[in-house]
Scaffold this motif. Structure first.
Motif, PDB file in Angstrom:
ATOM      1  N   GLY A 315       1.126  -1.233  -0.263  1.00 25.46           N
ATOM      2  CA  GLY A 315      -0.154   0.272  -0.050  1.00 25.46           C
ATOM      3  C   GLY A 315       0.738   1.547   0.208  1.00 25.46           C
ATOM      4  O   GLY A 315       0.280   2.533  -0.767  1.00 25.46           O
ATOM      5  N   LEU A 316       1.777   1.189   0.591  1.00 28.46           N
ATOM      6  CA  LEU A 316       2.692   2.568   1.115  1.00 28.46           C
ATOM      7  C   LEU A 316       3.680   2.588  -0.552  1.00 28.46           C
ATOM      8  O   LEU A 316       3.746   4.148  -0.789  1.00 28.46           O
ATOM      9  CB  LEU A 316       3.701   2.211   2.301  1.00 28.46           C
ATOM     10  N   GLY A 317       4.130   1.388  -1.250  1.00 26.07           N
ATOM     11  CA  GLY A 317       4.043   1.630  -2.526  1.00 26.07           C
ATOM     12  C   GLY A 317       3.375   2.127  -3.318  1.00 26.07           C
ATOM     13  O   GLY A 317       4.008   2.991  -4.534  1.00 26.07           O
ATOM     14  N   ASP A 318       1.800   1.777  -3.763  1.00 25.40           N
ATOM     15  CA  ASP A 318       0.606   2.894  -4.586  1.00 25.40           C
ATOM     16  C   ASP A 318       1.332   3.842  -3.615  1.00 25.40           C
ATOM     17  O   ASP A 318       1.328   5.047  -5.089  1.00 25.40           O
ATOM     18  CB  ASP A 318      -0.138   2.290  -3.752  1.00 25.40           C
ATOM     19  N   ALA A 319       0.987   4.767  -2.973  1.00 27.20           N
ATOM     20  CA  ALA A 319       0.592   5.741  -2.475  1.00 27.20           C
ATOM     21  C   ALA A 319       2.194   6.744  -3.102  1.00 27.20           C
ATOM     22  O   ALA A 319       2.065   7.155  -3.381  1.00 27.20           O
ATOM     23  CB  ALA A 319       1.225   5.819  -1.015  1.00 27.20           C
ATOM     24  N   MET A 320       3.375   6.019  -2.971  1.00 25.66           N
ATOM     25  CA  MET A 320       4.307   6.658  -3.569  1.00 25.66           C
ATOM     26  C   MET A 320       5.022   6.667  -5.574  1.00 25.66           C
ATOM     27  O   MET A 320       5.159   8.002  -6.025  1.00 25.66           O
ATOM     28  CB  MET A 320       5.890   5.540  -3.567  1.00 25.66           C
ATOM     29  N   ASN A 321       4.188   5.670  -5.196  1.00 28.25           N
ATOM     30  CA  ASN A 321       3.769   5.867  -6.937  1.00 28.25           C
ATOM     31  C   ASN A 321       2.580   6.473  -7.136  1.00 28.25           C
ATOM     32  O   ASN A 321       3.025   6.775  -8.794  1.00 28.25           O
ATOM     33  CB  ASN A 321       3.686   4.107  -7.597  1.00 28.25           C
ATOM     34  N   LEU A 322       1.819   6.517  -6.698  1.00 27.80           N
ATOM     35  CA  LEU A 322       0.906   7.702  -7.729  1.00 27.80           C
ATOM     36  C   LEU A 322       0.771   9.675  -6.715  1.00 27.80           C
ATOM     37  O   LEU A 322       0.156   9.821  -8.017  1.00 27.80           O
ATOM     38  CB  LEU A 322      -0.737   7.288  -6.749  1.00 27.80           C
ATOM     39  N   GLY A 323       1.437   9.334  -5.660  1.00 34.57           N
ATOM     40  CA  GLY A 323       1.339  10.733  -4.889  1.00 34.57           C
ATOM     41  C   GLY A 323       1.626  11.695  -6.532  1.00 34.57           C
ATOM     42  O   GLY A 323       0.647  12.153  -6.796  1.00 34.57           O
ATOM     43  N   TRP A 324       2.998  11.720  -7.193  1.00 39.20           N
ATOM     44  CA  TRP A 324       3.365  12.092  -7.605  1.00 39.20           C
ATOM     45  C   TRP A 324       2.954  12.503  -9.056  1.00 39.20           C
ATOM     46  O   TRP A 324       2.529  13.843 -10.069  1.00 39.20           O
ATOM     47  CB  TRP A 324       5.143  12.221  -8.369  1.00 39.20           C
ATOM     48  N   LYS A 325       2.483  11.793  -9.928  1.00 39.79           N
ATOM     49  CA  LYS A 325       1.945  11.160 -10.944  1.00 39.79           C
ATOM     50  C   LYS A 325       0.331  11.984 -10.530  1.00 39.79           C
ATOM     51  O   LYS A 325       0.553  12.583 -12.410  1.00 39.79           O
ATOM     52  CB  LYS A 325       1.369   9.988 -11.699  1.00 39.79           C
ATOM     53  N   LEU A 326      -0.824  11.857 -10.055  1.00 38.37           N
ATOM     54  CA  LEU A 326      -1.512  12.480  -9.779  1.00 38.37           C
ATOM     55  C   LEU A 326      -1.639  14.269  -9.543  1.00 38.37           C
ATOM     56  O   LEU A 326      -2.219  14.850 -10.113  1.00 38.37           O
ATOM     57  CB  LEU A 326      -1.985  11.947  -8.434  1.00 38.37           C
TER      58      LEU A 326
END
Ligand SMILES: Cc1cc2nc3c(=O)[nH]c(=O)nc-3n(C[C@H](O)[C@H](O)[C@H](O)COP(=O)(O)OP(=O)(O)OC[C@H]3O[C@@H](n4cnc5c(N)ncnc54)[C@H](O)[C@@H]3O)c2cc1C
Length: 505
Positions: A315-326
């Motif tokens: 889940g934290l990996g998801d957040a790290m991947n999603l944050g900057w893209k969003l």
């Protein structure tokens, strides 16, 4: 008022994502259903969570590692990990279905991109402490967290999402469901959630026993299931009932005693039940992590048995991947399709973790064939290749996104280069921006970074060990987007920068 992003759920994933979005100065509102952040299930011993290498690296790259390292706990709950391993003949590295691999067998020469002195391999922390650190960090960054307000309804149009919560309608450009395994956002957002049904009900209980000597400490596979006993009263059990008990009835002391007697093959007596929770090995994943303006991250996007200890890390990996893209999508400078790479990069990683947990269930079944398979794994895990393979998978050391680029480092977590001024690369990634690290201080790369302005920082510095490279382009999540050996090809670098950071100024 319209928020840039509303996040449902102030669990670890929602809070960490909120911080990532605030790095880009977006307005972020987190809605949390529970009135209070704490819960006995988030404290030791049940709340203990193992953090893997990508998580430790993410915390390090955002300047949170020191604070969280100070919260490390040992398996027996002490806040001093070293004390736990002292006196043990061999340092365990982790396990697969309870079968340990040991650090002395791991061949780290197989990981040429993990430089000596890099952020630690793994650590144990408790959920409550982790969430407290994340919440304080989010608060300091200006994230608004409203507790006691759960998301009840979601409606999206092409322009925005209307979130019904606490009797009010809240407007946002984007909604991210970080609201856990039973996610309301996932259900209302029209996501498909597919996978495999459970084979067992798992129990984590804190009990008082009349005759504790009947149970052997440690993990035991029996002809009827599995139990783990940590004296005086912490017990985990797996009962292969097809998941029938989970959340269907109250967990009474009588029931716990009945299951414990059955799986342990003893007539142990439970005199009181202090704390209990159940879980299963249901393994489901959303088929996509994005539907229009609604996204999912963490347990909302994938669930599996906790036995492999991977869900929080995933889940934290998801957040790290999603944050900057969003963030780039909201700012309007994202290249076409950037946000869709969130699903295309994270879904396969989630699927691998689900399979890893399924494979462990296969080994745990109370059958002769599973015991026989276990004996083979036990042999293999003791070999250097075996131990290295399991460490890679459990620690997440060899994670790689397929960026379709030839160099073996592209798509991997960037090595933590030690720069000549004594700083390490990770310390320069706190701002959550792209970065060109130019070992040769070549003028064309400096000029090139300038063309992306605030989106791509630039550092010219040699490093103690440059691994034969002359430059690297790093994404905000620490993933290598491009590398050069010898004279950097600016055309290639510009192409990689455009691919991840959009059009230059
Ligand atoms: C016994 C056990 C042991 C585990 N051990 C490990 C381990 O060692 N390592 C590991 O990586 N993982 C482990 N996990 C898994 C890990 O705990 C989860 O994967 C992780 O907590 C997921 O974080 P999350 O933020 O996605 O969801 P959660 O932690 O579930 O947080 C979701 C939040 O959303 C809130 N919420 C729910 N519905 C709504 C709504 N409608 N509106 C607003 N808010 C809502 C909830 O109250 C909650 O605060 C374990 C799990 C269990 C059960």
């Amino acid at each position: 008022m319209i928020h840039d992003v509303v996040i449902a759920g102030a669990g670890p994933v929602g809070l960490f994502l909120a911080c990532e979005l605030r790095l880009a100065k977006l307005s972020v509102l987190v809605l949390e259903q529970a009135e209070e952040p704490g819960s006995p299930l988030k404290r030791l011993p049940f709340g203990m969570r193992g953090l893997t290498v990508p998580t430790v690296e993410a915390l390090y790259r955002r300047g949170l590692l020191d604070e969280i390292s100070a919260l490390q706990v040992s398996k027996d709950g002490a806040r001093n990990k070293a004390a736990h391993w002292a006196g043990q003949p061999r340092q365990p590295g982790g396990h697969f279905a309870g079968i340990q691999f040991y650090q002395d067998r791991i061949d780290t020469s197989k990981w040429p991109y993990r430089l000596p002195g890099s952020a630690g391999s793994s650590m144990l922390v408790d959920m409550e402490s982790l969430e407290t650190v994340f919440a304080a960090h989010a608060d300091a960054m200006g994230v608004e967290i409203r507790r006691g307000i759960g998301v009840e309804d979601v409606e999206q149009s092409d322009e925005e999402v209307a979130v019904r919560a606490g009797g009010k309608t809240i407007r946002a450009h984007w909604l991210v469901g970080c609201d856990g395994g039973r996610s309301t956002v996932r259900k209302l957002g029209g996501f498909e959630f597919v996978g495999t049904d459970p084979e067992f009900t798992g129990y984590s209980v804190e009990v008082e026993l009349a005759d504790p000597a009947q149970l052997r400490p440690g993990r035991h596979y029996t002809p009827t299931g599995m139990y783990t006993y940590a004296p005086p009263g912490t017990v985990a059990m797996v009962d292969f009932d097809g998941g029938a008990f989970h959340r269907t009835q109250p967990i009474t002391p009588e029931h716990v005693q009945e299951v414990l007697r059955r799986v342990s093959g003893t007539d142990v007596t439970v005199t009181s039940l202090q704390l209990a929770t159940t879980w299963t090995d249901r393994a489901n994943q959303a088929t996509t992590y994005r539907n229009g303006r609604v996204l999912l991250a963490g347990d909302a996007a994938h669930i599996h048995s906790p036995l492999g200890g991977q869900g929080l890390n995933l889940g934290l990996g998801d957040a790290m991947n999603l944050g900057w893209k969003l963030a780039a999508t909201i700012r309007g400078d994202a290249p076409d399709g950037l946000l869709d790479t969130y699903t295309s990069e994270r879904h396969p990683i989630g699927a691998q973790v689900l399979d890893w947990s399924r494979a462990q269930v296969a080994l745990m079944r109370p059958s002769r064939s599973s015991r026989a398979l276990g004996a083979i794994i036990r042999d293999l895990i003791e070999t250097p290749d075996g131990a290295t393979y399991f460490a890679e998978r459990v620690w997440g050391v060899s994670l790689r996104h397929d960026l379709g680029n030839g160099h073996p480092l592209a798509g991997r977590s960037v090595p933590d280069f030690e720069l000549v001024d004594g700083t390490r690369l990770g310390e320069h990634l706190k701002a959550g921006k792209g970065l060109i690290l130019d070992f040769d201080a070549s003028t064309p790369l400096r000029t090139l970074a300038n063309r992306w302005g605030d989106r791509v920082a630039y550092i010219a510095s040699a490093a103690t060990d440059m691994l034969g490279l002359s430059a690297v382009l790093i994404r905000p999540d620490g993933v290598v987007a491009w590398t050069a050996e010898g004279n950097p090809n600016s055309g290639e670098a510009a192409q990689a920068a455009s691919r991840w950071f959009g059009r230059p100024k």
